[in-house]
Design an enzyme around this catalytic site. Structure first.
Site, PDB file in Angstrom:
ATOM      1  N   CYS A  72       0.831  -1.198   0.000  1.00 31.97           N
ATOM      2  CA  CYS A  72       0.000   0.000   0.000  1.00 31.97           C
ATOM      3  C   CYS A  72       0.871   1.255   0.000  1.00 31.97           C
ATOM      4  O   CYS A  72       1.806   1.377   0.787  1.00 31.97           O
ATOM      5  CB  CYS A  72      -0.875  -0.018   1.245  1.00 31.97           C
ATOM      6  SG  CYS A  72      -1.801   1.484   1.447  1.00 31.97           S
ATOM      7  N   CYS A  78      -0.811   6.717   6.649  1.00 26.39           N
ATOM      8  CA  CYS A  78      -2.123   6.313   7.159  1.00 26.39           C
ATOM      9  C   CYS A  78      -2.071   5.868   8.618  1.00 26.39           C
ATOM     10  O   CYS A  78      -2.820   6.365   9.444  1.00 26.39           O
ATOM     11  CB  CYS A  78      -2.672   5.196   6.276  1.00 26.39           C
ATOM     12  SG  CYS A  78      -4.052   4.308   6.974  1.00 26.39           S
ATOM     13  N   CYS A  81      -2.330   0.406   9.240  1.00 30.36           N
ATOM     14  CA  CYS A  81      -1.653  -0.893   9.201  1.00 30.36           C
ATOM     15  C   CYS A  81      -0.271  -0.777   9.841  1.00 30.36           C
ATOM     16  O   CYS A  81       0.600  -0.095   9.310  1.00 30.36           O
ATOM     17  CB  CYS A  81      -1.480  -1.358   7.758  1.00 30.36           C
ATOM     18  SG  CYS A  81      -3.032  -1.806   6.979  1.00 30.36           S
ATOM     19  N   CYS A 158      -7.848   1.398  -0.548  1.00 28.84           N
ATOM     20  CA  CYS A 158      -7.334   0.736   0.659  1.00 28.84           C
ATOM     21  C   CYS A 158      -7.413  -0.771   0.476  1.00 28.84           C
ATOM     22  O   CYS A 158      -8.479  -1.307   0.160  1.00 28.84           O
ATOM     23  CB  CYS A 158      -8.128   1.169   1.891  1.00 28.84           C
ATOM     24  SG  CYS A 158      -7.716   0.189   3.346  1.00 28.84           S
ATOM     25  N   GLN A 281     -19.110  -7.851  13.489  1.00 29.71           N
ATOM     26  CA  GLN A 281     -17.669  -8.103  13.338  1.00 29.71           C
ATOM     27  C   GLN A 281     -17.221  -7.671  11.943  1.00 29.71           C
ATOM     28  O   GLN A 281     -17.866  -8.031  10.958  1.00 29.71           O
ATOM     29  CB  GLN A 281     -17.368  -9.585  13.534  1.00 29.71           C
ATOM     30  CG  GLN A 281     -17.537 -10.063  14.967  1.00 29.71           C
ATOM     31  CD  GLN A 281     -16.406  -9.599  15.873  1.00 29.71           C
ATOM     32  OE1 GLN A 281     -15.446  -8.959  15.432  1.00 29.71           O
ATOM     33  NE2 GLN A 281     -16.535  -9.905  17.139  1.00 29.71           N
ATOM     34  N   TYR A 310     -23.493  -8.501  26.272  1.00 26.64           N
ATOM     35  CA  TYR A 310     -22.945  -7.647  25.212  1.00 26.64           C
ATOM     36  C   TYR A 310     -23.163  -8.356  23.863  1.00 26.64           C
ATOM     37  O   TYR A 310     -22.223  -8.569  23.106  1.00 26.64           O
ATOM     38  CB  TYR A 310     -21.444  -7.382  25.397  1.00 26.64           C
ATOM     39  CG  TYR A 310     -21.046  -6.802  26.727  1.00 26.64           C
ATOM     40  CD1 TYR A 310     -21.019  -5.421  26.929  1.00 26.64           C
ATOM     41  CD2 TYR A 310     -20.688  -7.636  27.791  1.00 26.64           C
ATOM     42  CE1 TYR A 310     -20.638  -4.895  28.157  1.00 26.64           C
ATOM     43  CE2 TYR A 310     -20.308  -7.111  29.017  1.00 26.64           C
ATOM     44  CZ  TYR A 310     -20.276  -5.747  29.197  1.00 26.64           C
ATOM     45  OH  TYR A 310     -19.884  -5.233  30.402  1.00 26.64           O
ATOM     46  N   GLU A 331     -28.009  -6.490  25.536  1.00 29.17           N
ATOM     47  CA  GLU A 331     -27.294  -5.505  24.716  1.00 29.17           C
ATOM     48  C   GLU A 331     -27.902  -4.127  24.981  1.00 29.17           C
ATOM     49  O   GLU A 331     -29.099  -3.998  25.217  1.00 29.17           O
ATOM     50  CB  GLU A 331     -27.453  -5.921  23.239  1.00 29.17           C
ATOM     51  CG  GLU A 331     -27.238  -4.854  22.217  1.00 29.17           C
ATOM     52  CD  GLU A 331     -25.809  -4.327  22.145  1.00 29.17           C
ATOM     53  OE1 GLU A 331     -24.841  -5.102  22.216  1.00 29.17           O
ATOM     54  OE2 GLU A 331     -25.684  -3.080  22.033  1.00 29.17           O
ATOM     55  N   ASP A 379     -18.674 -10.514  25.767  1.00 27.19           N
ATOM     56  CA  ASP A 379     -18.010  -9.950  24.581  1.00 27.19           C
ATOM     57  C   ASP A 379     -18.104  -8.425  24.624  1.00 27.19           C
ATOM     58  O   ASP A 379     -18.756  -7.809  23.787  1.00 27.19           O
ATOM     59  CB  ASP A 379     -18.664 -10.508  23.307  1.00 27.19           C
ATOM     60  CG  ASP A 379     -17.928 -10.066  22.051  1.00 27.19           C
ATOM     61  OD1 ASP A 379     -16.821  -9.509  22.151  1.00 27.19           O
ATOM     62  OD2 ASP A 379     -18.475 -10.274  20.946  1.00 27.19           O
ATOM     63  N   CYS A 406     -11.594  -7.839  22.262  1.00 17.18           N
ATOM     64  CA  CYS A 406     -10.733  -7.227  21.241  1.00 17.18           C
ATOM     65  C   CYS A 406      -9.602  -6.448  21.891  1.00 17.18           C
ATOM     66  O   CYS A 406      -8.855  -5.766  21.205  1.00 17.18           O
ATOM     67  CB  CYS A 406     -11.537  -6.346  20.299  1.00 17.18           C
ATOM     68  SG  CYS A 406     -12.455  -5.084  21.154  1.00 17.18           S
TER      69      CYS A 406
HETATM   70  N1  SAH Z   1     -21.263 -10.118  20.693  1.00 16.44           N
HETATM   71  C1  SAH Z   1     -21.528  -9.237  19.602  1.00 16.44           C
HETATM   72  C2  SAH Z   1     -21.190  -7.787  19.879  1.00 16.44           C
HETATM   73  C3  SAH Z   1     -19.885  -7.486  20.531  1.00 16.44           C
HETATM   74  S1  SAH Z   1     -19.377  -5.792  20.527  1.00 16.44           S
HETATM   75  C4  SAH Z   1     -20.873  -9.719  18.335  1.00 16.44           C
HETATM   76  O1  SAH Z   1     -19.939 -10.502  18.349  1.00 16.44           O
HETATM   77  O2  SAH Z   1     -21.300  -9.302  17.257  1.00 16.44           O
HETATM   78  C5  SAH Z   1     -19.833  -5.208  22.077  1.00 16.44           C
HETATM   79  C6  SAH Z   1     -21.305  -4.881  22.195  1.00 16.44           C
HETATM   80  O3  SAH Z   1     -21.533  -4.415  23.529  1.00 16.44           O
HETATM   81  C7  SAH Z   1     -21.791  -3.767  21.277  1.00 16.44           C
HETATM   82  O4  SAH Z   1     -22.898  -4.239  20.569  1.00 16.44           O
HETATM   83  C8  SAH Z   1     -22.189  -2.636  22.223  1.00 16.44           C
HETATM   84  O5  SAH Z   1     -23.303  -1.913  21.778  1.00 16.44           O
HETATM   85  C9  SAH Z   1     -22.521  -3.406  23.490  1.00 16.44           C
HETATM   86  N2  SAH Z   1     -22.409  -2.665  24.757  1.00 16.44           N
HETATM   87  C10 SAH Z   1     -21.561  -1.670  25.087  1.00 16.44           C
HETATM   88  N3  SAH Z   1     -21.703  -1.310  26.371  1.00 16.44           N
HETATM   89  C11 SAH Z   1     -22.672  -2.093  26.885  1.00 16.44           C
HETATM   90  C12 SAH Z   1     -23.270  -2.208  28.181  1.00 16.44           C
HETATM   91  N4  SAH Z   1     -22.880  -1.434  29.189  1.00 16.44           N
HETATM   92  N5  SAH Z   1     -24.218  -3.137  28.364  1.00 16.44           N
HETATM   93  C13 SAH Z   1     -24.612  -3.949  27.348  1.00 16.44           C
HETATM   94  N6  SAH Z   1     -24.092  -3.881  26.095  1.00 16.44           N
HETATM   95  C14 SAH Z   1     -23.135  -2.971  25.865  1.00 16.44           C
END
Ligand code: SAH
Length: 540
Positions: A72, A78, A81, A158, A281, A310, A331, A379, A406
């Site tokens: 790139c 940028c 990366c 990109c 994702q 989450y 969520e 998550d 992450c």
């Molecule tokens: N498990 C899902 C999303 C993960 S990302 C997947 O793999 O697709 C993290 C998620 O947590 C997001 O959707 C975000 O909106 C949510 N989030 C953030 N803070 C939060 C909270 N305090 N309580 C509940 N959800 C929350």
């Protein structure tokens, strides 16, 4: 100590968590961007601090074996990366190490690590892009922010994005110029067009175009649509309203102008509805590998109740629902919950329900209702889980916790907290969802300790303050320092004993000696040297 403008030869021996190179000179860590482990460089110091310095590679004297020419052109300006200049195998090694280091330094634990799972693709794997649109000295720039700035550099093609995204950007460029569409300015908070936000569903090929505007109406939308319809897979055009003077890209309101306002992907055989505001994702093919690992760690037999905290649009839980008795997802974003419910419906999944709310509050409520899931999935976003949530999860007392993250740093912190709440970190697998960048995903299996064998560690949770912990050194770095400065060889056990004296959380696997033969104590001379190292690394 090195000083600004010093120049010397330097060998790069490691990577920082942001993917830059690091070498040691005179016992001091020198950080140099865009270098690779094994490089020998001529290093020019551009910033010198007490404990570290930042250098620039003026010349690569001897390149590392892993070096490649970045494909790139925007690589250096940028900053997206960090690893475009090294072979993918080397990048995977660096990411594996990043996760191991986070567990050692921040969590103080060394669990069983499995090999990193690579991404199926290393280019054009992203399904989402947000391009800022700005005008500078009359020139229209659509692309990305320059490193550490809000200046927009024109993006070109990109290599992480699908080719269609580049074609769409060209359509916008022409439309903005031909129709005199005004462009947002951060200085005046005036001008209409802020960001072009694109998403693609890889399994179906469907494409969403979302325009973030400082207003509610889009002029000349028909002319734009006429062109967008020529793009293969184009499915919907949505306006996102953001009139605030803020760095946050998206506003709360979405208005579909064409199509339904969403696209549909297929992930682990589950149809997933994706709206502009819902999390999804960004590497769909990589996510399938991640979710398969998460399912393996959940070890479902068909009898389990699952709590997916989450949950976003429900993707992880829904991909496992057919192997479970029931699923509850939680969520905070209402649109994501609407999508999660729709996802259950369109896939004919009847054993799932979704709750909109904060994970901590909802988990507490569910605990009071007396739910007893065998498996809890976590998550969270980068900042990790709230401390009270972890306590509630431990009180709910599932057999297994599958933690997807992450950010290895907050993951390690949370795993250490869960360790203290009665869980063992059984398995850890890094998963590369973001090739060429420094980011890495990780999935962890935690298992409830048998109450008869579990020992309570009395650990102050203040120790997990991340800003301080991230600066902490590994055992190897402490050993190197002590050898360098005092000519003494110290063992991990010695370091562990001194750390324990200072109340720094200790690794779980160090034999503390209970009921076993006598453990040798750290000699005073070595203890002094280790204390000096801990001070040097600002750990005490
Ligand atoms: N498990 C899902 C999303 C993960 S990302 C997947 O793999 O697709 C993290 C998620 O947590 C997001 O959707 C975000 O909106 C949510 N989030 C953030 N803070 C939060 C909270 N305090 N309580 C509940 N959800 C929350």
């Amino acid at each position: 100590m090195v000083n600004k403008n010093d120049e010397f030869n330097l060998k790069i021996t490691g990577y920082t968590s942001e993917g830059g190179g690091v070498g040691k000179f005179d016992g001091q860590a020198i950080f140099v961007e865009n270098t690779a482990v094994g490089d020998e460089i001529l290093c020019h110091i551009i910033k010198a601090k007490k404990t570290y310095a930042i250098g620039k590679a003026m010349k690569i004297i001897k390149p590392a074996k892993s070096r490649i020419e970045p494909e790139c052109e925007a690589f250096k300006s940028c900053g997206g990366c960090s690893f475009a200049h090294i072979k993918y195998e080397e990048e995977l090694k660096a990411k594996e190490q990043k996760v191991i280091d986070a567990f050692n330094r921040i969590g103080g634990i060394s669990p069983g690590f499995e090999a990193i799972i690579p991404s199926p693709e290393t280019t054009r794997y992203r399904n989402k892009a947000q391009y800022p649109v700005r005008r500078e000295n009359g020139i229209l720039n659509i692309g990305f922010y320059a490193k550490k700035s809000h200046r927009v550099i024109d993006g070109g093609d990109c290599l992480l994005q699908p080719v269609e995204f580049t074609e769409i950007i060209e359509i916008f460029r022409k439309w903005i110029n031909d129709c005199n569409i005004t462009v947002y300015s951060e200085n005046t908070n005036k001008g209409l067009l802020r960001h072009i936000y694109l998403r693609k569903a890889f399994a179906t090929g469907e494409i969403m175009v979302c325009i973030v505007i400082n207003g509610k109406a889009l002029p000349e939308s028909e002319r734009l649509l006429e062109q967008l319809k020529k793009i293969k897979g184009f499915k919907t055009l949505v306006i996102n309203v953001n009139c605030k003077n803020t760095n946050v890209v998206l506003g709360d309101e979405c208005i579909p102008l064409y199509g339904n306002g969403y696209i549909t992907d297929i992930l682990c055989d589950v149809k997933i509805k994706i709206s502009p505001l819902s999390f999804y994702q960004i590497n769909r093919n990589g996510a399938q590998r991640l979710y398969n690992k998460a399912a393996e760690y959940a070890g479902l037999t068909g009898k389990e109740d699952i709590l997916d905290l989450y949950c976003g649009t429900g993707t992880i839980g829904l991909s496992m629902a057919h192997k479970a008795k029931s699923l509850i997802g939680v969520e905070i974003i209402p649109e994501a919950i609407e999508d999660a419910n729709a996802n259950a419906r369109i896939n004919g999944i009847e054993n799932a329900r979704f709750i909109c709310g904060d994970a901590s509050g909802a988990a507490e409520e569910l605990k009071r209702e007396g739910i007893t899931p065998e498996v809890v999935i976590l998550d969270p976003p980068r900042k990790g889980c709230a401390e009270e949530l972890l306590k509630t999860v431990a009180e709910i007392n599932p057999e297994k916790i599958v933690y997807v993250s992450c950010d290895p740093a907050t993951l390690a912190r949370d795993c250490a907290r869960l360790l203290n709440l009665g869980y063992t970190v059984k398995k850890v697998t890094p998963v590369d969802m973001f090739p060429r960048t420094s980011h890495v995903e990780t999935v962890v299996q935690l298992v409830r300790k048998n109450p008869d064998t579990h020992i309570d560690f009395d650990i102050s949770l203040d120790e997990f303050d991340l800003t301080a912990s991230e600066a902490k050194a590994t055992y190897q770095e402490i050993k190197d320092y002590v050898l360098d400065k005092f000519g003494l060889k110290v063992s991990s056990l010695n370091i562990s004993q001194v750390k324990t004296k200072f109340g720094i959380i200790e690794r779980e696997n160090y034999n503390k000696g209970e009921g076993k033969s006598r453990v040798p104590q750290c000699p005073p001379e070595k203890e002094k040297a280790i204390i000096n190292a801990l001070r040097y690394f600002k750990m005490i």
